[in-house]
Design an enzyme around this catalytic site. Structure first.
Site, PDB file in Angstrom:
ATOM      1  N   ILE A 204      18.595 -28.184 -29.839  1.00  0.00           N
ATOM      2  CA  ILE A 204      19.427 -29.609 -29.574  1.00  0.00           C
ATOM      3  C   ILE A 204      20.593 -29.279 -28.376  1.00  0.00           C
ATOM      4  O   ILE A 204      20.463 -30.272 -27.548  1.00  0.00           O
ATOM      5  CB  ILE A 204      19.703 -30.202 -30.663  1.00  0.00           C
ATOM      6  CG1 ILE A 204      18.431 -30.660 -31.511  1.00  0.00           C
ATOM      7  CG2 ILE A 204      20.451 -31.751 -30.301  1.00  0.00           C
ATOM      8  CD1 ILE A 204      18.783 -31.154 -32.837  1.00  0.00           C
ATOM      9  N   CYS A 205      21.630 -28.633 -28.603  1.00  0.00           N
ATOM     10  CA  CYS A 205      22.467 -28.287 -27.650  1.00  0.00           C
ATOM     11  C   CYS A 205      22.087 -28.018 -26.256  1.00  0.00           C
ATOM     12  O   CYS A 205      22.567 -28.315 -25.406  1.00  0.00           O
ATOM     13  CB  CYS A 205      23.556 -27.205 -28.159  1.00  0.00           C
ATOM     14  SG  CYS A 205      24.203 -27.771 -29.834  1.00  0.00           S
TER      15      CYS A 205
END
Length: 162
Positions: A47-48
Site C-alpha cells: 500500500i505504501c
C-alpha cells in the site's frame, strides 16, 4: 497524540546520503516554514509503495504550491538504508526527503506508533499526514484503516484545502 498548535516534538530522524548516515533533529527540520510529512507504515510494502507515496511523488509540484510548502518528507519506522533505497525506487530524489525513524522515537513523541505484530511488522507507525507551519502543528490526519489510503491521500489533502 499530537494535535493542532502543538510544537514540533523532539526526535532524531536519520537519513542515508553521500555514503553516510546523518542524524537530524526533527525540530531543526520542521521548526521553521511549512512542511508536509507523509507517515508510512513500511517501506517496500504494497500500500505504501503502490498507492500512498507514489501519489505524493506524482503530485509533488501541486503540493509544493499548496499553502507555500517548503518541503515534503516521508517518515518511516525502519533503518536509514532501507528508507533511502525505497526513496530511490519510488523516484523521490529531489522531491520528497526520506527520513528513517529507526526506533520510532519521533513517531512515539507524536503519539502515532502502532503495532503490526499480526502481519510480522512489529512496532511501526500509523499512516498519517502531518503539516507543521512555523514550528507548530497546522494539521494532522490519521488514516482510520492503515491498510487503505483515503483520508491521507495527496488528492484528498489538496481537495480539502480548496
Amino acid at each position: 497524540m499530537i494535535k493542532k498548535d502543538d510544537p514540533v516534538p523532539p526526535g532524531p530522524l536519520m537519513q542515508f546520503s553521500g555514503g553516510a548516515v546523518h542524524t537530524l533533529d526533527s525540530r531543526d527540520l520542521f521548526g521553521v516554514g511549512r512542511h508536509i510529512i507523509v507517515g508510512v507504515v513500511g517501506a517496500f510494502t504494497p500500500i505504501c509503495g503502490v498507492t500512498h507515496l507514489p501519489e505524493y511523488v506524482r503530485l509533488f509540484e501541486t503540493l509544493m504550491d499548496f499553502g507555500n510548502t517548503d518541503s515534503i518528507s516521508s517518515v518511516c519506522v525502519a533503518d536509514p538504508f532501507v528508507v533511502s533505497a525505497w526513496g530511490k525506487a519510488m523516484g523521490c530524489d529531489g522531491k520528497i526527503a526520506m527520513y528513517a525513524d529507526p526506533v520510532g522515537a519521533f513517531t512515539d513523541q507524536c503519539g502515532l506508533a502502532a503495532n503490526y505484530d499480526s502481519i510480522g511488522m512489529g512496532n511501526r507507525s500509523q499512516r498519517y499526514i502531518l503539516i507543521f507551519r512555523g514550528g507548530v502543528v497546522e494539521r494532522l490526519t490519521v488514516e482510520p484503516d492503515p491498510f487503505q489510503v483515503d483520508e491521507t491521500s495527496a488528492a484528498r489533502m489538496i481537495a480539502s484545502s480548496t
